[in-house]
Design an enzyme around this catalytic site. Structure first.
Site: not given
Length: 290
Positions: A98, A118, A149-150, A167-168
């Site tokens: 976001d 993200e 992929d984080g 921030d999952s």
């Protein structure tokens, strides 16, 4: 009759989103209109204009953030670690599609780079276009978007970042990896010697075991570990937790001079968010859950 989007139902001529938090808890929001709906290769993405919370980002039927209260979560997950670090220049954000956390990080002049990882580009695109109150339509040149992929991204970084913000989403499906010891080990390696990481660690009311597990796992790896809270109205139970891990002893929050332009966090909140209620202190002091 026009097809209703997935997760939306109609009752007495009114549109509703009902979020299934658990078997015994459902939360419903009355909806004015569907601003955006599309399915990516990862998830179903909607932005809904709600009566009480304005535009809200909804992933697979679960509310992620809203224009009404999204600033609370984003300010708390970003400003606490960034304020406690003596000189945050290189920042990694895992998740946070976001753009709210990245927007807050960009308020620090000393920050030279924000890598925002993200997995779903569609989330970023929808948030920028339909949720400017949260994203600010972020276009700061210091913010670099990585649609990847984080977990893998963090695994490949070595002593590169001053602050890492995780921030999952909730630990369901692929996001479970973002709460595992192996991932926290990757974050530890990715941080510089004085680095700080923070992760949202769920509701102390409804997800106490997950919160305690995150707290214990981070505490096994980092020399200093703290848990703090904030109240986010659209999150289950309202009360929400965040867990910090630092390679070096953290500065006491009372010594931090907070001077950023914000809506929720300020000097007093910065200090008091670490003061935990008795039930939470007792839970964290219980037998380790690793």
């Amino acid at each position: 009759m026009k097809r209703l989007p997935k997760y939306i139902h109609q009752a007495q001529g009114k549109l509703w989103l009902t979020e299934d938090e658990r078997d015994d808890l459902k939360i419903s929001y009355r909806i004015k209109e569907v601003l955006f709906e599309e399915t990516s290769e990862f998830q179903h993405v909607m932005v809904l204009d709600s009566y009480d919370f304005g535009p809200m980002l909804v992933l697979d039927g679960a509310v992620q953030t809203t224009s009404k209260d999204g600033f609370i979560y984003n300010e708390m997950i970003a400003h606490v670690p960034l304020s406690l670090h003596p000189n945050p220049r290189d920042v990694l954000i895992i998740g946070g599609g976001d753009c709210g956390a990245a927007r807050e990080a960009a308020k620090y002049n000393q920050v030279a780079r924000v890598d925002m990882v993200e997995i779903d580009e569609l989330v970023v695109r929808a948030s920028k276009q339909y949720m400017p109150e949260v994203s600010g339509n972020l276009s700061d040149p210091r913010v670099h978007f990585h649609y990847a992929d984080g977990v893998q991204f963090a695994k490949e970084a070595q002593r590169e970042y001053d602050v890492i913000i995780v921030d999952s989403s909730d630990p369901v499906g692929p996001a479970v990896q973002l709460f595992e010891t192996a991932f926290y080990q990757s974050l530890h390696r990715a941080l510089k010697d004085d680095g700080i990481m923070v992760s949202q660690s769920q509701s102390p009311i409804f997800h106490a075991d997950i919160m305690k597990q995150s707290y214990d796992r981070i505490g096994q790896l980092f020399s200093d570990r703290r848990l703090y809270t904030a109240v986010v109205p659209t999150y289950p139970g309202g009360l929400w937790s965040f867990t910090l891990g630092s390679k070096q002893p953290l500065r006491e929050p009372e010594r931090v001079v907070f001077d950023k332009e914000t809506q929720y966090i300020n000097q007093d909140v910065m200090t008091r968010c670490f003061q935990l209620p008795t039930f939470l202190q007792e839970h964290l002091e219980g037998v380790a859950n690793v």
